[in-house]
Design a protein around this motif. Structure first.
Motif, PDB file in Angstrom:
ATOM      1  N   SER A 114       0.987  14.913 -50.985  1.00  0.00           N
ATOM      2  CA  SER A 114       0.708  15.025 -49.556  1.00  0.00           C
ATOM      3  C   SER A 114      -0.628  15.729 -49.359  1.00  0.00           C
ATOM      4  CB  SER A 114       1.817  15.813 -48.861  1.00  0.00           C
ATOM      5  OG  SER A 114       1.533  16.003 -47.487  1.00  0.00           O
ATOM      6  N   GLY A 115      -1.526  15.043 -48.658  1.00  0.00           N
ATOM      7  CA  GLY A 115      -2.799  15.643 -48.284  1.00  0.00           C
ATOM      8  C   GLY A 115      -3.700  16.022 -49.436  1.00  0.00           C
ATOM      9  N   LEU A 116      -3.696  15.231 -50.526  1.00  0.00           N
ATOM     10  CA  LEU A 116      -4.537  15.566 -51.678  1.00  0.00           C
ATOM     11  C   LEU A 116      -6.020  15.502 -51.313  1.00  0.00           C
ATOM     12  CD1 LEU A 116      -3.015  13.831 -54.845  1.00  0.00           C
ATOM     13  CD2 LEU A 116      -2.953  16.254 -54.211  1.00  0.00           C
ATOM     14  N   ILE A 117      -6.745  16.543 -51.713  1.00  0.00           N
ATOM     15  CA  ILE A 117      -8.190  16.622 -51.466  1.00  0.00           C
ATOM     16  C   ILE A 117      -8.886  17.026 -52.757  1.00  0.00           C
ATOM     17  CG2 ILE A 117     -10.012  17.900 -50.259  1.00  0.00           C
ATOM     18  CD1 ILE A 117      -8.050  18.244 -47.921  1.00  0.00           C
ATOM     19  N   LYS A 118     -10.004  16.357 -53.045  1.00  0.00           N
ATOM     20  CA  LYS A 118     -10.841  16.769 -54.169  1.00  0.00           C
ATOM     21  C   LYS A 118     -12.297  16.611 -53.793  1.00  0.00           C
ATOM     22  CE  LYS A 118     -11.587  18.445 -58.204  1.00  0.00           C
ATOM     23  NZ  LYS A 118     -11.152  19.815 -58.519  1.00  0.00           N
ATOM     24  N   ARG A 119     -13.049  17.697 -53.994  1.00  0.00           N
ATOM     25  CA  ARG A 119     -14.483  17.683 -53.699  1.00  0.00           C
ATOM     26  C   ARG A 119     -15.274  17.776 -54.997  1.00  0.00           C
ATOM     27  NH1 ARG A 119     -12.257  21.676 -50.504  1.00  0.00           N
ATOM     28  NH2 ARG A 119     -12.082  21.227 -48.266  1.00  0.00           N
ATOM     29  N   PHE A 120     -16.348  17.057 -55.063  1.00  0.00           N
ATOM     30  CA  PHE A 120     -17.344  17.221 -56.113  1.00  0.00           C
ATOM     31  C   PHE A 120     -18.658  17.520 -55.400  1.00  0.00           C
ATOM     32  CE2 PHE A 120     -14.385  14.324 -58.467  1.00  0.00           C
ATOM     33  CZ  PHE A 120     -13.959  15.281 -59.388  1.00  0.00           C
ATOM     34  N   GLY A 121     -19.073  18.764 -55.462  1.00  0.00           N
ATOM     35  CA  GLY A 121     -20.217  19.183 -54.678  1.00  0.00           C
ATOM     36  C   GLY A 121     -19.871  19.137 -53.196  1.00  0.00           C
ATOM     37  N   GLU A 122     -20.725  18.487 -52.426  1.00  0.00           N
ATOM     38  CA  GLU A 122     -20.500  18.377 -50.989  1.00  0.00           C
ATOM     39  C   GLU A 122     -19.655  17.162 -50.613  1.00  0.00           C
ATOM     40  OE1 GLU A 122     -21.490  20.640 -48.713  1.00  0.00           O
ATOM     41  OE2 GLU A 122     -22.101  21.811 -50.453  1.00  0.00           O
ATOM     42  N   ARG A 123     -19.358  16.340 -51.594  1.00  0.00           N
ATOM     43  CA  ARG A 123     -18.674  15.077 -51.308  1.00  0.00           C
ATOM     44  C   ARG A 123     -17.169  15.193 -51.518  1.00  0.00           C
ATOM     45  NH1 ARG A 123     -18.640   9.791 -55.042  1.00  0.00           N
ATOM     46  NH2 ARG A 123     -17.536   8.381 -53.651  1.00  0.00           N
ATOM     47  N   ARG A 124     -16.397  14.702 -50.533  1.00  0.00           N
ATOM     48  CA  ARG A 124     -14.946  14.611 -50.673  1.00  0.00           C
ATOM     49  C   ARG A 124     -14.620  13.258 -51.317  1.00  0.00           C
ATOM     50  NH1 ARG A 124     -10.847  16.964 -46.160  1.00  0.00           N
ATOM     51  NH2 ARG A 124     -11.705  19.072 -45.975  1.00  0.00           N
ATOM     52  N   VAL A 125     -14.335  13.265 -52.597  1.00  0.00           N
ATOM     53  CA  VAL A 125     -14.010  12.026 -53.301  1.00  0.00           C
ATOM     54  C   VAL A 125     -12.617  11.547 -52.928  1.00  0.00           C
ATOM     55  CG1 VAL A 125     -13.711  10.989 -55.591  1.00  0.00           C
ATOM     56  CG2 VAL A 125     -15.560  12.608 -55.189  1.00  0.00           C
ATOM     57  N   VAL A 126     -11.706  12.487 -52.757  1.00  0.00           N
ATOM     58  CA  VAL A 126     -10.356  12.189 -52.269  1.00  0.00           C
ATOM     59  C   VAL A 126     -10.156  13.023 -51.020  1.00  0.00           C
ATOM     60  CG1 VAL A 126      -7.885  12.271 -52.778  1.00  0.00           C
ATOM     61  CG2 VAL A 126      -9.511  11.682 -54.598  1.00  0.00           C
ATOM     62  N   ASP A 127      -9.773  12.364 -49.932  1.00  0.00           N
ATOM     63  CA  ASP A 127      -9.814  13.018 -48.625  1.00  0.00           C
ATOM     64  C   ASP A 127      -8.477  12.881 -47.892  1.00  0.00           C
ATOM     65  OD1 ASP A 127     -10.673  14.265 -46.351  1.00  0.00           O
ATOM     66  OD2 ASP A 127     -12.027  12.680 -45.704  1.00  0.00           O
ATOM     67  N   GLY A 128      -7.490  13.671 -48.333  1.00  0.00           N
ATOM     68  CA  GLY A 128      -6.203  13.694 -47.641  1.00  0.00           C
ATOM     69  C   GLY A 128      -5.270  12.573 -48.019  1.00  0.00           C
ATOM     70  N   VAL A 129      -5.170  12.237 -49.303  1.00  0.00           N
ATOM     71  CA  VAL A 129      -4.336  11.117 -49.755  1.00  0.00           C
ATOM     72  C   VAL A 129      -2.863  11.522 -49.815  1.00  0.00           C
ATOM     73  CG1 VAL A 129      -3.735   9.745 -51.798  1.00  0.00           C
ATOM     74  CG2 VAL A 129      -6.102   9.837 -50.995  1.00  0.00           C
ATOM     75  N   ASP A 130      -2.011  10.704 -49.205  1.00  0.00           N
ATOM     76  CA  ASP A 130      -0.556  10.807 -49.330  1.00  0.00           C
ATOM     77  C   ASP A 130      -0.073   9.649 -50.196  1.00  0.00           C
ATOM     78  OD1 ASP A 130      -0.681  12.899 -47.503  1.00  0.00           O
ATOM     79  OD2 ASP A 130      -0.208  11.602 -45.800  1.00  0.00           O
ATOM     80  N   ILE A 131       0.902   9.911 -51.058  1.00  0.00           N
ATOM     81  CA  ILE A 131       1.431   8.850 -51.897  1.00  0.00           C
ATOM     82  C   ILE A 131       2.895   9.142 -52.201  1.00  0.00           C
ATOM     83  CG2 ILE A 131       0.806   9.884 -54.127  1.00  0.00           C
ATOM     84  CD1 ILE A 131      -0.046   7.036 -55.003  1.00  0.00           C
TER      85      ILE A 131
END
Length: 314
Positions: free
Chosen positions: A10-27
């Motif tokens: 629920s709500g997975l987020i991953k940032r690399f630098g300033e970029r959100r590569v994963v932005d609130g993923v639910d699965i």
């Protein structure tokens, strides 16, 4: 419901630098299903899988794997084929499979026995004693997959498993995935090739730009687009466009248009009464490819297709 899920987030987020590569993923991946994570290259699929498995930590959100909030604590119950392939080239194939099983707690003798059986079932029995360096790229990739299932995991996670495989080995891989589901395992795999997902997935999610754009069955996905009709008149059709739906467009010797809400019958009666007749008619249901194009856009799909062609050529 949570107890029926092999994987949830629920709500997975991953940032690399300033970029959100994963932005609130639910699965939510139900137990015993083949579940696809679809998306163009760079959509965040690999990062999502790695967070689910505890290989990298999320910057936000929660996840559970096989009922555990610490995925690495259940790693012996998981089989994983990463996007980056790698086997020791000096090992014999059956040794490589047994070695991968040993890393998940399987004893060496059982690993060798099961490895030989798996290779025979996959049509690779002739290569049991060959060294990895002598295998083709596709055969080596299948051996690595067998190493990820030799310990009979409850969850099998495959990151772009079809990448670089020729059609024969793609078919072998599809059979292996189906066999794992039939054994009772949950299979979670990522891909940007819609044909495999269309044939295999019980459910799927489409990710683009780090966000979930769709979740459901293949049938649910197709239902988001209307059916199309291709009509070929029997007689000259100078005045025909006025009788057809507004989106009708020339297609070869006929016309393609969205199937009217009321069905095709009333339109055919009108065309016949007007003297055009019917030389050919086909009704085409939307494919998963069509849905993917609508969701992610042509440019992203073209980039994925170019990479797939490059892999096939290699």
């Amino acid at each position: 419901m949570q107890s029926d899920l092999a994987v949830s987030a629920s709500g997975l987020i991953k940032r690399f630098g300033e970029r959100r590569v994963v932005d609130g993923v639910d699965i939510a991946v139900p137990q015993g299903m083949i579940y696809g994570v679809l998306g163009p290259n760079g959509a965040g699929k690999t990062t999502t899988l790695r967070m689910l498995l505890g290989i990298i930590e999320p910057d936000g959100g929660t996840r559970r794997v096989l009922g555990n909030e610490r995925p690495r604590e259940v790693s012996d119950q998981v089989g994983y084929l990463p996007e980056e392939r790698g086997l020791y080239p000096g090992m014999k194939t059956v040794q490589a499979i047994a070695f991968m099983g040993a890393l998940r707690g399987l004893d060496w003798k059982t690993g060798r026995k099961r490895g030989a059986e798996l290779m025979e079932a996959a049509g690779l029995g002739h290569a049991v004693d060959q060294k990895i360096r002598k295998l083709s790229k596709g055969m080596a990739q299948l051996v690595q997959l067998l190493g990820s299932i030799v310990h009979q995991p409850d969850l099998l996670v495959l990151d772009e498993p079809f990448s670089g495989l020729d059609p024969v080995n793609q078919e072998r891989l599809e059979k292996l995935i189906l066999a794992e589901r039939d054994r009772g395992a949950t299979v979670l795999f990522s891909t940007h090739v819609m044909a495999h997902a269309e044939r295999l997935c019980d459910r799927l999610t489409i990710i683009a730009g780090g966000k979930v754009r769709f979740e459901g069955t293949v049938a649910d996905a197709r239902a988001t687009l209307p059916f199309k009709a291709h009509y070929v008149p029997h007689f000259p059709d100078d005045g025909l466009p006025a009788l057809l739906p507004a989106d009708a467009a020339r297609d070869g010797d006929g016309w393609r248009f969205t199937l009217p809400d009321e069905g095709i019958e009333a339109l055919l009666v009108k065309l016949i009464d007007a003297g055009y007749g019917i030389s050919g008619l086909s009704i085409e249901r939307p494919s998963l490819h069509d849905v993917f194009v609508r969701i992610v856009g042509h440019k992203a799909l073209e980039a994925a297709d170019v990479e797939a062609l490059g892999e096939a050529a290699a």
